[in-house]
Design a protein around this motif. Structure first.
Motif, PDB file in Angstrom:
ATOM      1  N   UNK A  30     -12.357-114.859 -75.108  1.00 43.09           N
ATOM      2  CA  UNK A  30     -11.463-115.644 -75.911  1.00 43.09           C
ATOM      3  C   UNK A  30     -10.106-115.937 -75.289  1.00 43.09           C
ATOM      4  N   UNK A  31      -9.607-115.212 -74.661  1.00 43.56           N
ATOM      5  CA  UNK A  31      -8.511-115.106 -73.968  1.00 43.56           C
ATOM      6  C   UNK A  31      -8.809-116.080 -72.527  1.00 43.56           C
ATOM      7  N   UNK A  32      -9.859-115.943 -71.895  1.00 44.81           N
ATOM      8  CA  UNK A  32     -10.220-116.714 -70.746  1.00 44.81           C
ATOM      9  C   UNK A  32     -10.343-118.200 -71.290  1.00 44.81           C
ATOM     10  N   UNK A  33     -11.040-118.353 -72.617  1.00 45.96           N
ATOM     11  CA  UNK A  33     -11.180-119.931 -73.032  1.00 45.96           C
ATOM     12  C   UNK A  33      -9.770-120.392 -73.218  1.00 45.96           C
ATOM     13  N   UNK A  34      -8.873-119.595 -73.670  1.00 46.22           N
ATOM     14  CA  UNK A  34      -7.481-120.073 -74.072  1.00 46.22           C
ATOM     15  C   UNK A  34      -6.835-120.583 -72.890  1.00 46.22           C
ATOM     16  N   UNK A  35      -7.261-119.826 -71.701  1.00 49.02           N
ATOM     17  CA  UNK A  35      -6.686-120.246 -70.633  1.00 49.02           C
ATOM     18  C   UNK A  35      -7.246-121.437 -69.538  1.00 49.02           C
ATOM     19  N   UNK A  36      -8.434-121.625 -70.123  1.00 49.59           N
ATOM     20  CA  UNK A  36      -9.378-122.597 -68.983  1.00 49.59           C
ATOM     21  C   UNK A  36      -9.954-123.757 -70.151  1.00 49.59           C
TER      22      UNK A  36
END
Length: 76
Positions: A30-36
């Motif tokens: 989820x944190x990767x999705x939020x940054x990309x």
């Protein structure tokens, strides 16, 4: 030798690429999705597909690797 992109993907390939994109996106935390953006993944997948790549595992692996390699590192 891989085929060179001719300007259009057939419907079967579009379905494959859509599936690869969804799987690649879901494999990110989820944190990767939020940054990309999902669009960035799509661009990477489309560029690779334009070279003739159609293997879903290679497409997904390359896209996820490319996106996560450019992640900012936070040093606590």
């Amino acid at each position: 030798m891989k085929a060179v992109y001719s300007g259009a993907f057939d419907p079967e390939t579009i379905n494959l690429l859509r599936s690869v994109l969804d799987e690649a996106w879901e494999s990110l935390r989820p944190e990767q999705q939020a940054q990309r953006s999902k669009s960035l993944l799509a661009v990477i997948i489309l560029k690779l597909a334009a070279t003739g790549e159609r293997d879903p595992i290679r497409l997904r692996t390359h896209a996820v690797t490319e996106v996560t390699a450019s992640e900012p590192t936070i040093d606590w």
